[in-house]
Scaffold this active site. Sequence first.
Site, PDB file in Angstrom:
ATOM      1  N   ILE A   1       4.968  43.245  55.025  1.00  0.00           N
ATOM      2  CA  ILE A   1       4.764  41.942  55.654  1.00  0.00           C
ATOM      3  C   ILE A   1       5.205  41.966  57.110  1.00  0.00           C
ATOM      4  O   ILE A   1       4.463  41.565  58.014  1.00  0.00           O
ATOM      5  CB  ILE A   1       5.537  40.839  54.894  1.00  0.00           C
ATOM      6  CG1 ILE A   1       5.090  40.767  53.429  1.00  0.00           C
ATOM      7  CG2 ILE A   1       5.343  39.490  55.588  1.00  0.00           C
ATOM      8  CD1 ILE A   1       3.669  40.342  53.231  1.00  0.00           C
ATOM      9  N   VAL A   2       6.428  42.441  57.372  1.00  0.00           N
ATOM     10  CA  VAL A   2       6.951  42.472  58.740  1.00  0.00           C
ATOM     11  C   VAL A   2       6.074  43.335  59.638  1.00  0.00           C
ATOM     12  O   VAL A   2       5.672  42.927  60.726  1.00  0.00           O
ATOM     13  CB  VAL A   2       8.404  42.989  58.759  1.00  0.00           C
ATOM     14  CG1 VAL A   2       8.872  43.238  60.192  1.00  0.00           C
ATOM     15  CG2 VAL A   2       9.340  41.992  58.093  1.00  0.00           C
TER      16      VAL A   2
ATOM     17  N   LYS B   1      21.752  31.776  55.077  1.00  0.00           N
ATOM     18  CA  LYS B   1      22.368  33.092  55.255  1.00  0.00           C
ATOM     19  C   LYS B   1      23.559  33.264  54.325  1.00  0.00           C
ATOM     20  O   LYS B   1      24.111  32.304  53.795  1.00  0.00           O
ATOM     21  CB  LYS B   1      22.811  33.282  56.706  1.00  0.00           C
ATOM     22  CG  LYS B   1      21.647  33.386  57.687  1.00  0.00           C
ATOM     23  CD  LYS B   1      20.700  34.534  57.355  1.00  0.00           C
ATOM     24  CE  LYS B   1      21.307  35.897  57.626  1.00  0.00           C
ATOM     25  NZ  LYS B   1      20.338  36.997  57.337  1.00  0.00           N
TER      26      LYS B   1
ATOM     27  N   GLU C   1      16.263  37.458  48.593  1.00  0.00           N
ATOM     28  CA  GLU C   1      15.507  38.651  48.968  1.00  0.00           C
ATOM     29  C   GLU C   1      15.157  39.559  47.802  1.00  0.00           C
ATOM     30  O   GLU C   1      14.333  40.472  47.950  1.00  0.00           O
ATOM     31  CB  GLU C   1      16.252  39.454  50.048  1.00  0.00           C
ATOM     32  CG  GLU C   1      17.500  40.175  49.594  1.00  0.00           C
ATOM     33  CD  GLU C   1      18.752  39.307  49.600  1.00  0.00           C
ATOM     34  OE1 GLU C   1      19.836  39.852  49.376  1.00  0.00           O
ATOM     35  OE2 GLU C   1      18.646  38.078  49.836  1.00  0.00           O
TER      36      GLU C   1
ATOM     37  N   TYR D   1      20.078  33.949  51.035  1.00  0.00           N
ATOM     38  CA  TYR D   1      19.950  35.371  51.362  1.00  0.00           C
ATOM     39  C   TYR D   1      21.340  35.988  51.320  1.00  0.00           C
ATOM     40  O   TYR D   1      22.294  35.428  51.873  1.00  0.00           O
ATOM     41  CB  TYR D   1      19.362  35.566  52.766  1.00  0.00           C
ATOM     42  CG  TYR D   1      17.899  35.220  52.888  1.00  0.00           C
ATOM     43  CD1 TYR D   1      16.931  35.951  52.218  1.00  0.00           C
ATOM     44  CD2 TYR D   1      17.479  34.169  53.702  1.00  0.00           C
ATOM     45  CE1 TYR D   1      15.582  35.636  52.336  1.00  0.00           C
ATOM     46  CE2 TYR D   1      16.143  33.847  53.828  1.00  0.00           C
ATOM     47  CZ  TYR D   1      15.190  34.591  53.145  1.00  0.00           C
ATOM     48  OH  TYR D   1      13.861  34.272  53.265  1.00  0.00           O
TER      49      TYR D   1
ATOM     50  N   ARG E   1      19.063  27.303  61.190  1.00  0.00           N
ATOM     51  CA  ARG E   1      18.278  26.904  60.028  1.00  0.00           C
ATOM     52  C   ARG E   1      19.161  26.116  59.047  1.00  0.00           C
ATOM     53  O   ARG E   1      20.389  26.107  59.156  1.00  0.00           O
ATOM     54  CB  ARG E   1      17.697  28.136  59.326  1.00  0.00           C
ATOM     55  CG  ARG E   1      16.595  28.820  60.104  1.00  0.00           C
ATOM     56  CD  ARG E   1      16.170  30.131  59.444  1.00  0.00           C
ATOM     57  NE  ARG E   1      17.198  31.156  59.553  1.00  0.00           N
ATOM     58  CZ  ARG E   1      17.073  32.391  59.061  1.00  0.00           C
ATOM     59  NH1 ARG E   1      15.980  32.737  58.409  1.00  0.00           N
ATOM     60  NH2 ARG E   1      18.047  33.279  59.218  1.00  0.00           N
TER      61      ARG E   1
ATOM     62  N   VAL F   1      14.023  45.230  62.678  1.00  0.00           N
ATOM     63  CA  VAL F   1      13.984  44.037  61.833  1.00  0.00           C
ATOM     64  C   VAL F   1      14.685  44.308  60.498  1.00  0.00           C
ATOM     65  O   VAL F   1      15.087  43.370  59.807  1.00  0.00           O
ATOM     66  CB  VAL F   1      12.530  43.583  61.607  1.00  0.00           C
ATOM     67  CG1 VAL F   1      12.470  42.261  60.848  1.00  0.00           C
ATOM     68  CG2 VAL F   1      11.808  43.421  62.952  1.00  0.00           C
TER      69      VAL F   1
END
Length: 375
Positions: free
Chosen positions: A178-179, A75, A118, A94, A15, A267
């Site tokens: 959400i996850v 990241k 986050e 993040y 990303r 996750v």
Amino acid sequence: MIIGVPKEIKNNENRVGLTPAGVAELRKHGHSLLVQAGAGTGSGFDDAEYEQAGAVLLPTIADVYGQAEMIVKVKEPIAEEYPLIKENQLLFTYFHFASGEELTHAMIERKAVCLAYETVELPSRALPLLIPMSEVAGRMAPQEGAKYLEKPLKGRGILLGGVPGVKPAHVLVLGAGIVGTQAAKIAAGLGAQVTIMDINLNRLRELDDFMPKNVVTQYSNEYNIREAIKTTDLVVGAVLIPGAKAPHLITRDMLKTMRPGTVLVDVAVDQGGCIETCRPTTHEDPTFIIDDVVHYCVANMPGAVPYTSTLALTNATLPYAVKLANLGWQEACRRDGALRLGLNVVRGEVVYQGVADAWNLPLVDVAHVLEPVTA
């Protein structure tokens, strides 16, 4: 403001912090954009697109950090980047400090301004910069779980959706945020029998109203989890406490009650994981086995689908990046309570409760770091 976009160097992280469209938008506001050559290649954006959008390409990551006032990335910085970070430099990315003690102390030492995607939090308690990647990771979790249930990959050898005359796999989702919601939807769509657990009864009522009939809800407690895992084929750990470590809902002793070849997809690993035996893995080496149970604990799952992930992330982060660049981080955070909650470590001081609690560090009131510096 001079904004830098370095190439991500974490293992298999493809990303990038800004798309060419994001660069163009920030240029419209009069800001200078420095993009490391090749930064967007993994996401499908070549250097020429960034140049056309108005960015200046720089050859090395050191050049980007060396000249930028604000770094926009995906990241958390890794050890190789620590020496490049300057005092008072704004890092917008993040961080997940509550699961990274070394990172926390490094950012304190560098005296950077660390604004974590986050923990940016709206009054509704929604996490607008975590949601898009949570959606991606949640949708990926059953996909990865289904793959590792295959026998050549040490799974039980069971097809997630089954076939006529053969029962489908049973999927247990821990957490209905959400996850968890996205994971349950995809697993159900693949034909699995899904149980989703949470301690929020109102959320379980909501899910019960719109989930398909092969998804059932159950209150989450230790007894129910221990009973469910005995017959579960795939467990998705989807628990989040913003800015803090995830609780261990599956403990080491529980593995012995699972069937050989059960797959665990945690996750929550980037916040410490909700499975005690979890440890971060990479896309290069994604799994390990304990007590014949397969653990998939990749800490940057969305990095495997970088085109989708980068677009989704920039859609969410860009308005905040524009605000930070236009106003400066202090004024932007004074005006915007959601952004203010994103401040974790500022000029050598911890200003976020979850980070202070995780590593037993002193907490400084965020209002203190937002006071104007006087000569």
